[in-house]
Enzyme design. Structure first.
Site, PDB file in Angstrom:
ATOM      1  N   PHE A   1      -2.010  25.653   5.130  1.00  0.00           N
ATOM      2  CA  PHE A   1      -2.689  25.023   4.527  1.00  0.00           C
ATOM      3  C   PHE A   1      -4.079  26.550   4.330  1.00  0.00           C
ATOM      4  O   PHE A   1      -3.962  26.834   3.357  1.00  0.00           O
ATOM      5  CB  PHE A   1      -3.164  24.433   5.130  1.00  0.00           C
ATOM      6  CG  PHE A   1      -4.675  23.627   4.385  1.00  0.00           C
ATOM      7  CD1 PHE A   1      -4.725  23.628   3.026  1.00  0.00           C
ATOM      8  CD2 PHE A   1      -5.858  22.972   5.486  1.00  0.00           C
ATOM      9  CE1 PHE A   1      -6.195  23.545   1.989  1.00  0.00           C
ATOM     10  CE2 PHE A   1      -6.740  22.708   4.417  1.00  0.00           C
ATOM     11  CZ  PHE A   1      -7.081  22.684   2.569  1.00  0.00           C
TER      12      PHE A   1
ATOM     13  N   TYR B   1      -8.242  20.820  23.326  1.00  0.00           N
ATOM     14  CA  TYR B   1      -8.186  21.996  21.196  1.00  0.00           C
ATOM     15  C   TYR B   1     -10.068  22.311  21.604  1.00  0.00           C
ATOM     16  O   TYR B   1     -10.038  23.829  21.659  1.00  0.00           O
ATOM     17  CB  TYR B   1      -8.793  20.982  20.538  1.00  0.00           C
ATOM     18  CG  TYR B   1      -8.426  21.508  19.381  1.00  0.00           C
ATOM     19  CD1 TYR B   1      -7.883  22.741  18.840  1.00  0.00           C
ATOM     20  CD2 TYR B   1      -9.444  21.096  18.270  1.00  0.00           C
ATOM     21  CE1 TYR B   1      -7.944  23.041  17.880  1.00  0.00           C
ATOM     22  CE2 TYR B   1     -10.046  21.293  16.868  1.00  0.00           C
ATOM     23  CZ  TYR B   1      -8.487  22.655  16.604  1.00  0.00           C
ATOM     24  OH  TYR B   1      -8.479  23.695  15.366  1.00  0.00           O
TER      25      TYR B   1
END
Ligand code: UDP
Length: 335
Positions: A20, A158
């Protein structure tokens, strides 16, 4: 304050360039006359995002993983700047595939830094606002302490993996003199983002266009600041060319806050949808014990004072752009 020189045509290697953000960055760099090399294994990126550039004479796409060291080495040998975006991203993906997240994010960055060192490339390293974890200070500044949850909660894997990336990048600069610019992206949205990995804006827009209920997680009072991907691209280009950028971390994000409940209402209004809003407990949406952040606002003074950058597009600009994109996508899916 040193000003960035007028950029000479350069060769950029974008890891994750079919994603993206990477694909929008490739568009902007090509438009400005630069050469763009992309390495992407299409695990979460899509060939659709770069299909319009495949025939461009200054664009080269390699479908490969960062662990494919021969391909990575060849591309790095041609590059002046590497923008490392390839990563396992999206909270949903991280909660469901923690091993993949940690391995991709840590090993991938190590490969990129080693290749950059061989050819003395400048490196921009993508990190995330997730590293601020559960901190409640508003806004978050780059030098703030961070407060992560326990290792039993995979969401924090993460943030931890991206912190290792930042440490590693800054260490390459300190020890080997490699110019490295880590940047922390806050919520970035715009056309081409997929809702498959949990991102709220494309999910809500798709739900609204289909007349389905918008799925707000938790009580919906949590707030986020959404930045247009084209503003993020401008920020990255500014950092890529600024002589004084390396060696420090930069926040990149918008500062206009909206609650997720109000976001859902705004999307329903802008799409003229008859959809309703439904609230889903976090434990059902993600996993039992999932921890969300109530607010997340960036302090962007550092990048602003260095490059003059600030977001130019409003939340309504973003939502209109995503709605137009998703309408087109749904039409082409129907045909
Ligand atoms: N969210 C939601 N419904 C969805 C997807 C996300 O309410 O279908 C919420 C999510 O729990 C978070 C916010 O929207 O509070 C932003 O989520 P996103 O995954 O886009 O980014 P995050 O801020 O979690 O990185």
């Amino acid at each position: 304050m040193a000003q960035a020189d007028t950029p000479q045509p350069s060769t950029f290697l974008i890891t994750g360039g079919a994603g993206f953000i990477g694909s929008h960055l490739a568009d902007a760099l090509l438009q400005a006359g630069h050469t763009v090399l992309v390495i992407d294994n299409l695990s979460t990126g899509s060939i659709d995002n770069i299909a319009h550039q495949l025939d461009h004479p200054n664009f080269h796409f390699a479908r490969a993983s960062l662990t494919d060291t021969i391909v990575l080495d060849r591309l790095a040998s041609q590059a002046d700047v590497i923008i490392h975006l390839a990563a396992a991203v999206g909270v949903k993906l991280i909660v469901e595939h923690p091993v993949h997240t940690i391995e991709t994010n840590v090993m991938g960055t190590e490969m990129v830094l080693q290749a950059a060192l061989r050819y003395q490339c400048r490196v921009l390293l993508a990190s995330t606002s997730e590293v601020y974890g559960k901190g409640s200070k508003i806004p978050f500044s780059e030098e703030d302490d961070v407060l992560l949850g326990s290792t039993s909660k995979s969401r924090w894997a993460y943030a931890a993996s991206k912190m290792v990336d930042e440490f590693l990048g800054l260490a390459y600069q300190r020890e080997y003199g490699l110019p490295v610019i880590p940047f922390r992206l806050f919520n970035t949205v715009g056309p081409r983002q997929t809702g498959r990995y949990g991102m709220v804006v494309p999910r809500f827009v798709r739900q609204a266009l289909r007349g389905e209920p918008l799925t707000v997680y938790g009580d919906g009072t949590q707030c986020r600041c959404f930045c247009h991907v084209l503003d993020v691209v401008d920020a990255l280009v500014g950092l890529a060319f600024h002589p004084d950028a390396p060696g420090r971390v930069y926040n990149i994000g918008a500062t206009e806050e909206i609650s997720i409940n109000n976001l859902a209402r705004r999307i329903i209004a802008l799409t003229h949808s008859r959809s309703t809003i439904t609230h889903i407990p976090y434990s059902e949406a993600y996993a039992p014990g999932f921890e969300d952040m109530q607010r997340r606002v960036p302090d962007t003074r550092r990048i602003q004072s260095l490059t003059g950058w600030q977001p130019r597009r409003s939340l309504d600009d973003i939502l209109q752009a995503v709605i137009a994109f998703e309408k087109k996508r749904q039409e082409s899916e129907q045909n």
